[in-house]
Design a protein around this motif. Sequence first.
Motif, short mmCIF file in Angstrom:
data_model
loop_
_atom_site.label_atom_id
_atom_site.label_comp_id
_atom_site.label_asym_id
_atom_site.label_seq_id
_atom_site.Cartn_x
_atom_site.Cartn_y
_atom_site.Cartn_z
N LEU A 8 -3.52 -11.70 9.52
CA LEU A 8 -2.20 -12.33 9.57
C LEU A 8 -1.47 -11.93 8.29
CD1 LEU A 8 -4.44 -14.79 10.59
CD2 LEU A 8 -2.26 -15.44 11.58
N VAL A 9 -0.45 -11.11 8.43
CA VAL A 9 0.22 -10.50 7.29
C VAL A 9 1.51 -11.25 6.93
CG1 VAL A 9 1.26 -8.37 6.39
CG2 VAL A 9 -0.69 -8.24 7.97
N ASN A 90 1.45 -2.51 1.00
CA ASN A 90 0.20 -2.20 1.68
C ASN A 90 -0.86 -3.24 1.31
OD1 ASN A 90 -2.25 -1.17 2.55
ND2 ASN A 90 -1.79 0.92 1.91
N SER A 91 -1.36 -3.95 2.28
CA SER A 91 -2.35 -5.01 2.05
C SER A 91 -3.67 -4.51 1.49
CB SER A 91 -2.61 -5.77 3.36
OG SER A 91 -1.45 -6.39 3.82
N PHE A 92 -3.94 -3.23 1.59
CA PHE A 92 -5.16 -2.65 1.03
C PHE A 92 -5.02 -2.31 -0.46
CE2 PHE A 92 -5.90 -1.74 5.54
CZ PHE A 92 -7.24 -2.08 5.68
N ARG A 93 -3.79 -2.12 -0.90
CA ARG A 93 -3.57 -1.64 -2.28
C ARG A 93 -3.88 -2.73 -3.31
NH1 ARG A 93 2.00 0.66 -5.02
NH2 ARG A 93 1.08 0.92 -7.09
N ASP A 94 -4.83 -2.43 -4.17
CA ASP A 94 -5.22 -3.32 -5.27
C ASP A 94 -5.60 -4.72 -4.81
OD1 ASP A 94 -4.74 -1.20 -6.98
OD2 ASP A 94 -2.78 -1.93 -7.62
N THR A 95 -6.24 -4.80 -3.63
CA THR A 95 -6.75 -6.08 -3.13
C THR A 95 -8.21 -5.90 -2.73
OG1 THR A 95 -6.30 -5.78 -0.76
CG2 THR A 95 -4.47 -6.61 -2.13
N GLU A 96 -8.82 -7.00 -2.35
CA GLU A 96 -10.21 -6.96 -1.90
C GLU A 96 -10.32 -6.84 -0.38
OE1 GLU A 96 -12.08 -10.94 -2.54
OE2 GLU A 96 -10.03 -11.52 -3.04
N ALA A 122 2.66 -0.73 7.11
CA ALA A 122 1.78 -0.19 6.06
C ALA A 122 0.31 -0.50 6.31
CB ALA A 122 2.21 -0.73 4.69
N ILE A 123 -0.01 -1.74 6.67
CA ILE A 123 -1.42 -2.08 6.89
C ILE A 123 -1.96 -1.36 8.12
CG2 ILE A 123 -1.01 -4.20 8.22
CD1 ILE A 123 -3.54 -5.36 6.91
N THR A 124 -1.13 -1.21 9.15
CA THR A 124 -1.59 -0.55 10.36
C THR A 124 -1.90 0.92 10.10
OG1 THR A 124 -0.31 -2.09 11.72
CG2 THR A 124 -0.95 0.00 12.75
N ARG A 125 -1.00 1.61 9.43
CA ARG A 125 -1.23 3.02 9.13
C ARG A 125 -2.42 3.21 8.19
NH1 ARG A 125 3.51 6.41 10.31
NH2 ARG A 125 5.04 5.07 11.31
N ALA A 126 -2.51 2.37 7.17
CA ALA A 126 -3.62 2.49 6.21
C ALA A 126 -4.95 2.22 6.91
CB ALA A 126 -3.41 1.53 5.05
#
Length: 182
Positions: A8-9, A90-96, A122-126
């Motif tokens: 859930l973004v 991007n939810s992946f960038r610098d997160t866990e 961004a999260i979908t593509r990443a």
Amino acid sequence: MSVQALILVDIQNDYFPGGKWTLSGADGAAAKAAPILAAAREAGDLVVHVRHESASADAPFFVPGSEGAKLHTKVLNRADEQVILKHFINSFRDTELATVLERNGIKELVVVGSMSHLCVDAITRAAADQGYTVTVIHDACASRDLEFNGLTVPAAHVHGAFMASLAFGYATVISAEQWLAR
């Protein structure tokens, strides 16, 4: 153990009426996300909430510690559900996030949230680039009007263009009703 996670973004108060950055259809998208959340919980899927905070206290929205930066009541996390704090699109960038997904053996992501044209995109593509199978629930996502070169692009067109782009090469894009019927 399920190999699927619901992400859930940024379903946060500032995106709703009365917030600092109101999206078109935020209430409707959250209303579609709520039964997706309930179904994921019932199925025993991993549920991850992503919450964006701006890096600066003078940001236009998602100010750290503000009411607007809190998760919306329609999709509040339970105590046993991970909340990922992010400071970038991007939810992946610098997160866990990647670590949480890997630790739980996740292979498939179901994505709902905001904004269709930024953080959902961004999260979908990443995720697809990292090898995850991704499903985006299009009517559980929201966007807003954008302007480019003197042209106002209505939110419905922005949303539709991004969902079409994701469906072309990054994700399965379906409605909440279709996902719940699976």
